[in-house]
Each structure stands twice: as structure tokens, then as C-alpha cells.
Design a protein around this motif. Structure first.
Motif, short mmCIF file in Angstrom:
data_model
loop_
_atom_site.label_atom_id
_atom_site.label_comp_id
_atom_site.label_asym_id
_atom_site.label_seq_id
_atom_site.Cartn_x
_atom_site.Cartn_y
_atom_site.Cartn_z
N TYR A 33 40.43 46.32 29.67
CA TYR A 33 40.56 45.61 28.40
C TYR A 33 39.18 45.13 27.97
O TYR A 33 38.35 44.76 28.80
CB TYR A 33 41.48 44.38 28.55
N ARG A 95 37.52 43.29 31.16
CA ARG A 95 38.44 42.92 32.23
C ARG A 95 39.12 44.16 32.74
O ARG A 95 39.69 44.93 31.96
CB ARG A 95 39.47 41.91 31.73
N SER A 96 39.06 44.38 34.03
CA SER A 96 39.71 45.54 34.63
C SER A 96 41.22 45.43 34.47
O SER A 96 41.78 44.33 34.43
CB SER A 96 39.35 45.60 36.11
N PHE A 99 45.48 45.55 39.11
CA PHE A 99 46.17 44.32 39.49
C PHE A 99 45.30 43.57 40.49
O PHE A 99 44.85 44.12 41.48
CB PHE A 99 47.53 44.66 40.11
N GLN A 102 40.96 39.97 38.23
CA GLN A 102 41.31 39.06 37.16
C GLN A 102 40.15 38.56 36.32
O GLN A 102 40.34 38.10 35.21
CB GLN A 102 42.03 37.85 37.75
N LEU A 104 36.96 37.88 33.97
CA LEU A 104 36.30 38.41 32.79
C LEU A 104 34.81 38.56 33.11
O LEU A 104 34.21 37.68 33.71
CB LEU A 104 36.47 37.46 31.60
N TYR B 33 41.39 29.86 36.27
CA TYR B 33 40.06 30.41 36.51
C TYR B 33 39.00 29.34 36.24
O TYR B 33 39.16 28.52 35.34
CB TYR B 33 39.76 31.57 35.56
N TYR B 35 34.82 29.25 35.37
CA TYR B 35 33.61 29.99 35.01
C TYR B 35 32.47 28.98 34.84
O TYR B 35 32.71 27.81 34.55
CB TYR B 35 33.78 30.75 33.69
N PHE B 45 31.89 34.22 36.50
CA PHE B 45 33.13 33.86 37.18
C PHE B 45 32.83 33.11 38.46
O PHE B 45 31.90 33.46 39.19
CB PHE B 45 33.90 35.15 37.48
N TYR B 48 39.30 32.05 41.21
CA TYR B 48 40.58 32.35 40.56
C TYR B 48 41.71 31.95 41.48
O TYR B 48 41.70 32.27 42.68
CB TYR B 48 40.63 33.84 40.25
N ASP B 56 40.74 33.68 44.97
CA ASP B 56 39.60 34.61 44.97
C ASP B 56 38.34 33.78 44.76
O ASP B 56 38.06 33.35 43.66
CB ASP B 56 39.78 35.64 43.85
N PRO B 98 49.40 36.93 36.67
CA PRO B 98 48.33 37.76 37.20
C PRO B 98 48.06 39.05 36.42
O PRO B 98 47.07 39.72 36.68
CB PRO B 98 48.82 38.08 38.60
N LEU B 99 48.90 39.40 35.48
CA LEU B 99 48.67 40.66 34.79
C LEU B 99 47.42 40.60 33.93
O LEU B 99 47.17 39.60 33.26
CB LEU B 99 49.87 41.01 33.91
N SER B 100 46.67 41.68 33.95
CA SER B 100 45.43 41.73 33.18
C SER B 100 45.69 41.66 31.69
O SER B 100 44.79 41.34 30.92
CB SER B 100 44.66 43.00 33.50
#
Lengths: 116, 115
Positions: A33, A95-96, A99, A102, A104, B33, B35, B45, B48, B56, B98-100
Motif C-alpha cells: 500500500y 506499507r507492506s 501479514f 505493520q 509505515l 504503533y 513513531y 517506526f 508495534y 514488534d 493487524p491487517l495492512s
């Protein structure tokens, strides 16, 4: 690792004119994205427009549109009929779609000035 | 509804002191998140959180930085023994999951100045 490059640190445009902000990115992924965020002096990042890489059609949101060139890894933002309220920092982000991937990844930003 | 909120808005601290920055995500958002936005490094980043999964932490710059998220909601970013290079705006964002494809909504940030 993915990288995003904005080669224009500053841009200016006359009110009511059109301006294009440039963004290029580097990735080995095929699904991802792309976003343009606006950051006014209030610091709050506001999503302007997003593009899914699997879609060939360029995204549009009112006066904002993008020119997405997947092969060239280019993602420019066009602002039509510029308004004083458009003055802000603009960030391009990647953004990949994987899954769990996450975060950006942002470009360095372009400061846009609108001249009345 | 209410957006992402962060406190304090601005924080000035002396070098070597510890600071805590707070983030309240949008209600119902399971992903959170952090940043950092600095003049030299741009927007990067830090960490997360997703639900009860292990965070993460791949973006944390040093072991002086840590973060926790209690009860799956509020998060605190802690910087120990602050250094001048820690001066930056710290931004928090949250998303539905969690979905992009889910949008990240940002808070107004905390501007940290280390003197």
C-alpha cells in the motif's frame, strides 16, 4: 528493506493552481500500500489518499489524485485548485501487505506553501 | 468519536532524566504503533503492539527505550537516561487490527526536548 524518497524538500503554489508532489520508492514486494499523509502545524498526521498496489486505477479523493506508476515505482500526488488550508508537510509512505509487516515507511517530506 | 490522544503535549527534561509518554488509542483498536519524528532521521517506526501478542520492538533505537501496553489499551513509552539526540516528536497511532489494509490513525504527538 523498503525505502521511500521525496526529492522536493519544499514546494510552493499559487492559490487555485495545481501542484504535483513527487515520491519514489524501492521494494522487492509485489503487493503493498502507498499513502500520502498531511501534517499541518498541529502535528497530527492526516491521511490524504491511499493506493493499493494491485489496483491499476489511480486513487482520487476530491481535489487530490495520485499518479501511480508501479513499474517505475513512482507515486506522485496532484493537488488541484490549491487552497490555503492545504499548506502543510506532506509525507509519502509505504506499507507492506504481508501479514505482520505493520510499520509505515515514510519519506522525508515535502513542505507545501500556498501563496494567496 | 474520540481520536488518538497523547500526553503530555510537550515535555522538557534534563539530560539523564527518565521520561514517560502516554498514548490513548481509539476505543476498540487492537493495534498500536509508536513513531519518532526528528530533524535528522525523519519519521521512523519504533514499536508495534497487536492485542496480546508479543510486541514488534525492531525499531527501538537502544535499550534505553521501552514501551508497554496495559490491558490492550493505553500505552506508555519510557525513555531512560535521556540524551539530547532523543529530542523529537513522538507520535502514536492506532488501527482496528493487524491487517495492512486498516488505516493508522495518528495522535497529535508529544514534543520532547532534552536540555
Amino acid at each position: 528493506a523498503q525505502t521511500v524518497t521525496q526529492s522536493q524538500p519544499e514546494m510552493s503554489v499559487q492559490e487555485a493552481e495545481t501542484v504535483t508532489l513527487s515520491c519514489t520508492y524501492d521494494t522487492s514486494e509485489s503487493d503493498y500500500y502507498l499513502f500520502w499523509y498531511k501534517q499541518p502545524p498541529s502535528r497530527q498526521m492526516i491521511l490524504v489518499i491511499r493506493q493499493e498496489a494491485y489496483k491499476q486505477q489511480n486513487a482520487t479523493e476530491n481535489r487530490f489524485s495520485v499518479n501511480f506508476q508501479k513499474a517505475a515505482k513512482s507515486f506522485s500526488l496532484k493537488i488541484s485548485d490549491s487552497q490555503l488550508g492545504d499548506a502543510a508537510m506532506y509525507f509519502c509512505a509505504y506499507r507492506s501487505a504481508l501479514f505482520g509487516a505493520q510499520k509505515l515507511v515514510f519519506g522525508q517530506g515535502t513542505r507545501l506553501t500556498i501563496n494567496p | 468519536g474520540a481520536g488518538v490522544s497523547q500526553s503530555p503535549s510537550n515535555k522538557v527534561t534534563e539530560k539523564g532524566k527518565d521520561v514517560e509518554l502516554r498514548c490513548d488509542p481509539i476505543s476498540g483498536h487492537t493495534a498500536l504503533y509508536w513513531y519518532r519524528q526528528s530533524l535528522g532521521q525523519g519519521l521512523e517506526f519504533l514499536i508495534y503492539f497487536q492485542g496480546n501478542s508479543a510486541p514488534d520492538k525492531s525499531g527501538l533505537p537502544s535499550d534505553r527505550f521501552s514501551a508497554e501496553r496495559t490491558g490492550g489499551s493505553v500505552s506508555t513509552l519510557t525513555i531512560q537516561r535521556t540524551q539530547q539526540e532523543d529530542s523529537a516528536v513522538y507520535l502514536c497511532a492506532s488501527s482496528l487490527g493487524p491487517l495492512s489494509s486498516y488505516e493508522q490513525y495518528f495522535g497529535p504527538g508529544t514534543r520532547l526536548t532534552v536540555t
